[in-house]
Design a protein around this motif. Sequence first.
Motif, short mmCIF file in Angstrom:
data_model
loop_
_atom_site.label_atom_id
_atom_site.label_comp_id
_atom_site.label_asym_id
_atom_site.label_seq_id
_atom_site.Cartn_x
_atom_site.Cartn_y
_atom_site.Cartn_z
N ALA A 542 0.83 -1.21 0.00
CA ALA A 542 0.00 0.00 0.00
C ALA A 542 0.86 1.26 0.00
CB ALA A 542 -0.93 -0.01 1.20
N LEU A 543 1.92 1.26 0.78
CA LEU A 543 2.76 2.46 0.89
C LEU A 543 3.49 2.77 -0.41
CD1 LEU A 543 4.11 1.92 4.49
CD2 LEU A 543 2.92 3.98 3.71
N VAL A 544 4.02 1.75 -1.08
CA VAL A 544 4.82 2.04 -2.27
C VAL A 544 3.96 2.45 -3.46
CG1 VAL A 544 6.74 0.58 -1.56
CG2 VAL A 544 4.92 -0.38 -2.99
N THR A 545 2.64 2.37 -3.33
CA THR A 545 1.79 2.93 -4.39
C THR A 545 1.72 4.45 -4.29
OG1 THR A 545 -0.25 2.70 -3.08
CG2 THR A 545 0.38 0.85 -4.49
N HIS A 546 2.17 5.02 -3.17
CA HIS A 546 2.17 6.48 -3.02
C HIS A 546 3.40 7.04 -3.74
CE1 HIS A 546 2.28 10.46 -1.19
NE2 HIS A 546 1.03 10.26 -0.79
N PRO A 547 3.25 8.11 -4.50
CA PRO A 547 4.38 8.63 -5.29
C PRO A 547 5.57 9.11 -4.47
CG PRO A 547 2.51 10.15 -5.32
CD PRO A 547 2.01 8.88 -4.73
N ASP A 548 5.37 9.39 -3.18
CA ASP A 548 6.46 9.89 -2.36
C ASP A 548 7.16 8.80 -1.56
OD1 ASP A 548 6.01 12.42 -3.25
OD2 ASP A 548 4.80 13.05 -1.55
N VAL A 549 6.88 7.54 -1.88
CA VAL A 549 7.51 6.43 -1.16
C VAL A 549 8.29 5.58 -2.16
CG1 VAL A 549 7.13 4.32 0.18
CG2 VAL A 549 5.78 6.38 0.65
N VAL A 550 9.57 5.34 -1.86
CA VAL A 550 10.41 4.46 -2.69
C VAL A 550 10.37 3.05 -2.14
CG1 VAL A 550 12.75 4.01 -3.49
CG2 VAL A 550 11.91 6.37 -3.36
N GLU A 551 10.64 2.89 -0.85
CA GLU A 551 10.62 1.58 -0.21
C GLU A 551 9.89 1.69 1.12
OE1 GLU A 551 14.45 -0.96 -1.03
OE2 GLU A 551 15.02 1.03 -0.34
N ALA A 552 9.40 0.54 1.59
CA ALA A 552 8.68 0.54 2.86
C ALA A 552 8.90 -0.78 3.57
CB ALA A 552 7.19 0.77 2.63
N VAL A 570 9.65 4.24 5.87
CA VAL A 570 9.73 4.44 4.43
C VAL A 570 10.96 5.25 4.07
CG1 VAL A 570 7.21 4.37 4.20
CG2 VAL A 570 8.36 6.58 4.45
N THR A 571 11.42 5.05 2.84
CA THR A 571 12.39 5.96 2.24
C THR A 571 11.67 6.74 1.15
OG1 THR A 571 13.13 4.33 0.59
CG2 THR A 571 14.31 4.40 2.70
N THR A 572 12.12 7.94 0.92
CA THR A 572 11.46 8.82 -0.05
C THR A 572 12.48 9.32 -1.07
OG1 THR A 572 11.85 10.77 1.32
CG2 THR A 572 9.78 9.60 1.65
N PRO A 573 12.01 9.76 -2.25
CA PRO A 573 12.94 10.34 -3.22
C PRO A 573 13.66 11.54 -2.62
CG PRO A 573 10.79 9.95 -4.22
CD PRO A 573 10.62 9.73 -2.75
N TRP A 583 7.11 16.65 8.43
CA TRP A 583 6.80 15.23 8.21
C TRP A 583 5.48 14.83 8.84
CZ3 TRP A 583 7.60 11.81 4.81
CH2 TRP A 583 7.25 10.49 5.05
N THR A 584 5.08 15.48 9.90
CA THR A 584 3.80 15.10 10.54
C THR A 584 2.64 15.23 9.56
OG1 THR A 584 3.67 17.35 11.41
CG2 THR A 584 4.52 15.64 12.89
N ASP A 585 2.69 16.22 8.68
CA ASP A 585 1.63 16.36 7.68
C ASP A 585 1.67 15.20 6.69
OD1 ASP A 585 0.99 18.73 8.91
OD2 ASP A 585 2.05 19.98 7.45
N ARG A 586 2.86 14.87 6.23
CA ARG A 586 2.99 13.78 5.27
C ARG A 586 2.67 12.44 5.92
NH1 ARG A 586 5.23 14.17 0.50
NH2 ARG A 586 4.07 16.11 0.69
N GLU A 587 3.02 12.29 7.20
CA GLU A 587 2.72 11.05 7.91
C GLU A 587 1.21 10.82 7.97
OE1 GLU A 587 3.91 8.75 12.05
OE2 GLU A 587 3.77 10.94 12.04
N HIS A 608 7.28 6.39 9.62
CA HIS A 608 8.50 7.14 9.87
C HIS A 608 9.36 7.18 8.61
CE1 HIS A 608 7.86 7.23 14.25
NE2 HIS A 608 7.33 6.03 14.07
N ARG A 609 9.91 8.34 8.34
CA ARG A 609 10.83 8.47 7.21
C ARG A 609 12.26 8.25 7.70
NH1 ARG A 609 10.79 14.13 4.54
NH2 ARG A 609 11.92 14.64 6.46
#
Length: 661
Positions: A542-552, A570-573, A583-587, A608-609
């Motif tokens: 589910a997480l890696v379908t989000h454009p701001d997530v590379v790995e989870a 998660v890691t992000t671009p 990050w709280t908003d993105r979380e 968590h990023r």
Amino acid sequence: MNTCLARGTRFEYTALHRFLRFYGHADIDALNATAREEPSRFWAEVEDALGLTWHRRYHTVCDLSHGMQWPRWFAGGELDLYDNLVGRTARETPDQPALIWEGDDGDQRRFSYRELDDAARRLSTALARLGVCHGERIAMYLPMVPETAVVFLAAARLGAIVLPLFSGYGADAVANRLNDSEAMVMICADGYLRRGKRVDMLGEARAAAAAAPALAHLLVVPRLGTPWAPQQSGQWREWDYRSLVAASEPDMEPAVNGTATPLLILYTSGTTGRPKGVVHTHAGFPIKAAQDMLMCFDLNRGDRLMWITDMGWMMGPWLVFGGLLRGATLVFFEGTPDHPTPDRIWQLVERHQLTHLGLSPTLARLLMAAGEAGLPQAGQLDSLRVFGSTGEPWNEAPWQWLFDTVGQRNCPIINYSGGTEIGGGILGCFVGLPQKPCGFAGPIPGMLADVVDTDGGSLLDQGTDDEVGELVLRAPWPGMAHGFWHDGARYLDTYWSRFADLWVHGDWARVDADGHWFIQGRSDDTLKIAGKRVGPAEYESALVTHPDVVEAVAIGVPDPVKGEAAMCFVTTPKTTAEADAPWTDRERELIAHVAVRVGKALAPAGVHRVSDLPRTRNGKILRRVVRAVWLGTDPGDLGSLENPDAVDALHRYRESLQTPA
């Protein structure tokens, strides 16, 4: 979820189809029925199809007089495994390419079957002069260089046992395995290249040797050509590998061994206790590896196979023994597949005209995140027929990216799941037959797999579709572990103690209404939230379908209300991380994103990023390490990590959250 069918090789042109027709099986279902009802017939057909020649033919295909936990395969038989792997091909087609190697820096070396045969026979003579004989242990601490295949073959000639060690291990991890096996010889390299940097191995090897009293000889392969002088030690003697081999005459005697002769000790890392030394035999591991290559991968004589792996992992020896038994050309790559540019892996396909390429889902995700830079150029994949994948569950987006965008729907993705103790795969896909994204067409013929509930009852017999249960096996197979080295009780406790006469593999699995299988992750990774069992892969997908997530990665943590809650990392671009809002908003956005897909009641407690996630060299993310660091418990053996800095960073991040502002 709809099925996909690659436009490449049609099923009627595959080795599996030829097998079905030659031995009189109507289809795969009929073949599976034969394996279930007439296992002796099935496995005799397998070894016959692989073209094995016997010094003395076996009298019993599978002797279960010691129980199904301890089968004796092809009992009474003797074979020259070496001749089956290399010798006969070197006589019949001596100039056929056997092995192609490319280094991190682009250097190349090539061996014909004749040249590989000569090198292995010379090393066999050299090792025998050092006192290596039947049953002695040889530790192989080498990067992906051609000498690895030579060591395997020379040891098989002598009836010696090889323990391949991960090239990234430090001295302590190496010493632990040397002492457990009481290895007499270690073959190491002076070093290797990793992303353009020189990595020392000889220093680590010497430190390990100093802590291993049984070690008598250290052979050094000059991969980097670093000047060195043999170290004087009262305990062991050092040798220049190439000088020793060059000075030895090739051993031309037959190399006949019994079918149960140990061939390999493959060490697996655990969360607790010493590593498990999985024992494999001459008539076990090679037969299972080659069978899977025939039936799942359609690997044939002259095909070219490369797998992104290390010889310390099961897929390294699998590549060597299975590939040579199929008469293929092995392609070894020392470096990382996205260095110096993300498309390095596609350059390798074109340069070496690969027909088969094995890679991990993690690598696909990383290349996908690289955008255009991670895509192949026109024509680079013209030789490629098959993608292989193993080691971890897929997420649908990167699977579709590899199938549709990279492979242009021409190459099937042979999803393959098994393990070190299996000697190959339990579940797989088949070239030329439909598959589902992220799934498996079914059990590999001969693997009597089932999915059971907590009482050991078959969910398949109950007609329960899509219910998650334990993956088990109901019958033995040739590649099955021949116990753990000097620890039979631990072997029985690990796989056979939960249900009577059922091998419990440790994976959660489910089977959908169409009969396709899906691995949901390791059963000891599974979360139980408010009484509902959930695989971590559901959160990660589910997480890696989000454009701001590379790995989870998702882990379970104690929760006072639900008993357990999901915590995600998660890691992000880089571009996103640099320009991010707080990050709280993105979380909150990511938690909501996951809740829509897994259900509001199962929403993660946090996302968590982090800068990186701990992984092995073949790309497998280690959830157990993330969970241990987050909960402050012992993470167990970390010797297999490719990026130990990720663990340090995770520790620092956790401490920063616990420190008052």
